[in-house]
Design a protein around this motif. Structure first.
Motif, PDB file in Angstrom:
ATOM      1  N   PRO A 490     -11.772 -30.358   6.252  1.00 49.48           N
ATOM      2  CA  PRO A 490     -11.052 -31.630   6.379  1.00 49.48           C
ATOM      3  C   PRO A 490      -9.913 -31.715   5.372  1.00 49.48           C
ATOM      4  N   GLU A 491      -8.965 -32.554   5.673  1.00 49.79           N
ATOM      5  CA  GLU A 491      -7.819 -32.714   4.784  1.00 49.79           C
ATOM      6  C   GLU A 491      -8.251 -33.197   3.409  1.00 49.79           C
ATOM      7  N   SER A 578      -8.698 -24.623  -6.627  1.00 43.93           N
ATOM      8  CA  SER A 578      -7.647 -25.630  -6.631  1.00 43.93           C
ATOM      9  C   SER A 578      -7.748 -26.411  -5.322  1.00 43.93           C
ATOM     10  N   TYR A 579      -7.671 -27.725  -5.425  1.00 41.20           N
ATOM     11  CA  TYR A 579      -7.903 -28.580  -4.260  1.00 41.20           C
ATOM     12  C   TYR A 579      -6.586 -29.106  -3.707  1.00 41.20           C
ATOM     13  N   VAL A 623      -1.630 -24.955   1.398  1.00 42.50           N
ATOM     14  CA  VAL A 623      -2.126 -23.588   1.240  1.00 42.50           C
ATOM     15  C   VAL A 623      -3.649 -23.609   1.216  1.00 42.50           C
ATOM     16  N   ASP A 624      -4.259 -22.904   2.187  1.00 41.55           N
ATOM     17  CA  ASP A 624      -5.725 -22.802   2.284  1.00 41.55           C
ATOM     18  C   ASP A 624      -6.398 -24.169   2.156  1.00 41.55           C
ATOM     19  N   LYS A 625      -5.862 -25.144   2.831  1.00 45.01           N
ATOM     20  CA  LYS A 625      -6.394 -26.495   2.746  1.00 45.01           C
ATOM     21  C   LYS A 625      -7.827 -26.544   3.295  1.00 45.01           C
ATOM     22  N   PRO A 626      -8.762 -27.200   2.633  1.00 45.75           N
ATOM     23  CA  PRO A 626      -8.569 -28.077   1.475  1.00 45.75           C
ATOM     24  C   PRO A 626      -8.713 -27.385   0.124  1.00 45.75           C
ATOM     25  N   ALA A 658       5.016 -25.738  -6.969  1.00 39.37           N
ATOM     26  CA  ALA A 658       3.603 -25.567  -6.611  1.00 39.37           C
ATOM     27  C   ALA A 658       2.776 -26.632  -7.325  1.00 39.37           C
ATOM     28  N   SER A 659       1.942 -27.360  -6.595  1.00 40.24           N
ATOM     29  CA  SER A 659       1.110 -28.408  -7.200  1.00 40.24           C
ATOM     30  C   SER A 659      -0.116 -28.631  -6.335  1.00 40.24           C
ATOM     31  N   ARG A 660      -0.977 -29.574  -6.769  1.00 39.44           N
ATOM     32  CA  ARG A 660      -2.159 -29.931  -5.994  1.00 39.44           C
ATOM     33  C   ARG A 660      -2.507 -31.375  -6.289  1.00 39.44           C
TER      34      ARG A 660
END
Length: 691
Positions: A490-491, A578-579, A623-626, A658-660
């Motif tokens: 899920p997102e 990293s989420y 990227v590779d969510k979630p 790049a962030s999260r």
């Protein structure tokens, strides 16, 4: 007694019997002799009259019939009566005619209520001792509502002595002592007296140690509301000291109802009702009705709902066209009463034909039925109603999940996670009962704090809730299993699924007890299901993102010849998970987004070009969510195009960021990693644009 009229013997019996008791020294003693014939013992009449005179008894003689038309008959009446005979002797033709002289006789003996014309000033003669009564630390106290020309007061009996209290503050016809309560405080006992006729509005007087302390008669009272008609001292928290004084005004008129009860607090030896601050007042009311007389009876009840605080019963005997009803109010933790009633019991629910149900209560509650629960006796016209209290129970719901947490290790995001919820209820009680049965109807709603269609879990397609029911007994878990599915990848894999469980309670009868009633508690609970974090023993994720990018083609672009400019982006996570990691590319006006191509990882990109020709365009790629896992690397290509008529500088730049997204269990250890690339787009010449 033999046949005949033994007037002398009757007078001597009254003098030596009735008038031989203890009377106040200034009390009037009045004897009315009604006879239909001359005495059969005239030889003793003179002696009998002498005894009456010696006892200071005022005598009235009434002769009935023709026997007293003779001289001897009239002389006997004059002898019996006090002097002068013109005021103390009456003659009527029959007993039915006695009504004709009643008012004349009454006005001579005592003043009629509300009038001070004629008669003697009353003190204790019309006291009606015992009109109200209360027992306290100082003994038994009885209201003397008619004393001192109906000013009223009380008489206290204790330690073989009696003390009378008469108010100096009340006016004639105030009826002080119409109601009475004794409050126990840390500084001694208080006697609270109601005078509902004071100035036609009512007043309450507070007495400490037989000494006046306070009078409560606010100017805001309505005429005729009968303020102080019923009083009640209440110990809310069972510490043996009174916390509240309840003062009823059963005839208070509102637009849609009748009657109210003022809730006043005890502060040291004073009663505070906040009449000067209406917004701070606590007032109990019944349901809207043209007639109700709410507050005609008050009674403190033991803790009915098992919250450790005593409760209150209020009678409204004129509700429902005179059938009547009673209300139950619960005490609360701050030594107050919840102004919203918890239960209304109408007479029609108890028994058909009842009238004035709730006109009175027993002032104590005990177990009359043998079920170890308090009972209540309610008065009505010609009938006493016995009410049993129901067992009070609590219900503890619980929800557990299997697996306990939502897995985040799934590489294939096309398959939803199958999960099971175990929904359980256990019923408990603090009352002294052994058995109770109830039906629970519940609804489980998955991911309830999110609006549809953003829910991350479902039971069936487009359905995220399920309703079912079960029966429970005391002390035993009853459970249901519910299968559901959680959306793959899920997102939002940071915030837990907040699942709502709500239920309705229906008590069922058992062989030994009444239907149980649910105590005060929430009937909605939330049960979160968290996502796996996988960030070490401290469960705190510390990632380290490194972004890099370059151009897949030459740094020199021929406008109008080269169709696409390809930017290759790589993102690496060198530390823990990293989420919701993402890369943001910004680019100048005049360049338009075309597409993205995945080399490695799960990538999703969306872009918005400049609309005003001045602001920058932006491409956001997840990227590779979630979860961008530890030691992972993702590579993708973003393609842009340049139109032949674009107005751009000869040298432009693209920025990668790049962030999260952060959550409560993710700690940002490093600043956002930003790289700026000064890739040069060079124009051949304006003429080449159209070659």
């Amino acid at each position: 007694m033999d046949e005949g009229t033994y007037t002398a013997r009757a007078i001597m019996n009254i003098v030596s019997g009735v008038f031989s008791g203890a009377f106040a020294s200034n009390a009037d003693k009045i004897l009315i002799v009604i006879t239909d014939g001359e005495s059969s013992d005239p030889e003793n009449l003179q002696s009998a009259i002498y005894q009456a005179q010696s006892a200071n008894i005022v005598r009235y003689a009434i002769g009935v019939g023709s026997a007293f038309r003779s001289y001897s008959g009239k002389r006997e009446l004059d002898l019996i009566a006090s002097y002068p005979p013109q005021k103390h002797v009456f003659q009527v033709e029959s007993f039915q005619a006695l009504e004709n002289i009643r008012k004349t006789l009454q006005s001579q003996i005592f003043p009629i209520e509300g009038s001070q014309i004629g008669g003697n000033t009353l003190k204790m003669e019309m006291s009606q001792e015992g009109f109200s009564a209360a027992y306290g630390p100082m003994g038994i106290q009885m209201g003397i509502v008619g004393a001192n020309q109906w000013k009223g007061g009380y008489k206290r009996y204790g330690n073989s002595v009696s003390v009378s209290y008469g108010s100096e503050k009340m006016e004639t016809d105030s009826y002080l002592g119409y109601s009475m309560a004794v409050a126990t405080t840390t500084r001694g006992a208080l006697t609270i007296l109601g005078g509902p006729r004071y100035q036609h509005r009512g007043a309450v007087e507070v007495v400490s140690g037989d000494t006046f302390k306070q009078v409560i008669n606010p100017s805001t009272l309505q005429a005729g509301e009968y303020f102080g008609a019923v009083l009640c001292a209440m110990d809310v928290d069972n510490d043996r000291f009174s916390d509240l004084i309840l003062i009823s005004s059963p005839m208070y008129k509102e637009a849609d109802r009748e009657g109210r009860v003022y809730v006043c607090t005890i502060v040291l030896l004073n009663i505070e009702c906040s009449f000067e601050r209406p917004s701070s007042q606590s007032i109990l009311r019944g349901d809207p009705t043209t007639k109700g007389r709410f507050g005609s009876a008050l009674a403190v009840l033991p803790d009915l709902n098992m919250d450790t605080f005593n409760d209150l019963a209020v009678g409204a005997p004129l509700e429902d066209d005179g059938q009547g009803s009673i209300y139950i109010f619960h005490g609360e933790r701050d030594k107050s009463i919840n102004p919203t009633y918890s239960q209304r019991i109408a007479a029609s629910e108890v028994q058909s034909g009842l009238k004035f149900f709730g006109v009175s209560f027993t002032q104590w509650s005990s177990d009359q039925s043998g079920d170890r629960l308090p009972d209540l006796v309610v008065g009505s016209k010609g009938t006493v109603v016995f009410l049993r209290s129901r067992p009070i129970v609590t219900v503890e719901p619980s929800v557990t999940f299997s697996p306990e947490k939502i897995s985040t290790q799934e590489e294939n995001c096309s398959k939803d996670l199958k999960t099971t919820a175990r929904v359980c209820f256990i019923m408990k009680t603090r009352t002294a009962v052994d058995t109770a049965q109830a039906k629970i109807t519940y609804t489980l709603t998955l991911d309830a704090t999110r609006k549809l269609p953003n829910s991350r879990a479902y039971i069936a397609e487009k359905q995220r809730h399920q309703t079912s029911s079960l029966e429970v007994g005391l002390g035993k878990d009853e459970c249901h299993m519910i299968q559901f599915f959680i959306q793959a990848c899920p997102e939002d894999a940071l915030n837990p699924l907040n699942n709502e469980l709500s239920f309705k309670f229906e008590g069922l009868p058992s062989s030994t007890n009444l239907r149980p009633s649910l105590g005060h508690q929430s009937m909605t609970t939330f049960h979160p299901m968290e996502f796996e974090i996988n960030c070490g023993a401290d469960q705190t994720c510390m990632d380290n993102l490194k972004v890099d990018f370059n151009f897949s083609s030459s740094a020199l672009v021929k406008v109008g010849i080269d169709e696409l400019v390809n930017v290759t982006v790589s993102l690496e996570n060198r530390e823990e998970n990293s989420y919701n990691s993402h890369v943001t590319l910004t680019y100048p006006a005049g360049i338009s987004y075309r597409k993205f191509t995945i080399i490695k990882g799960r990538i999703e990109c969306n872009s918005s070009d400049s609309e005003d020709g001045k602001s920058q365009g932006k491409t956001l790629c997840t990227v590779d969510k979630p979860i961008f896992k530890s030691k992972s690397k993702a590579i993708f290509i973003v393609s842009y195009g340049i139109e032949t008529n674009s107005q751009v500088d000869r040298q432009i730049s693209i920025t990668a960021n790049a962030s999260r997204y952060l959550s409560y269990h993710i700690l940002l250890m490093y600043p956002t990693y930003v790289l700026t690339c000064c890739s040069i787009f060079q124009w051949e010449s304006a003429a080449l644009l159209f070659e």
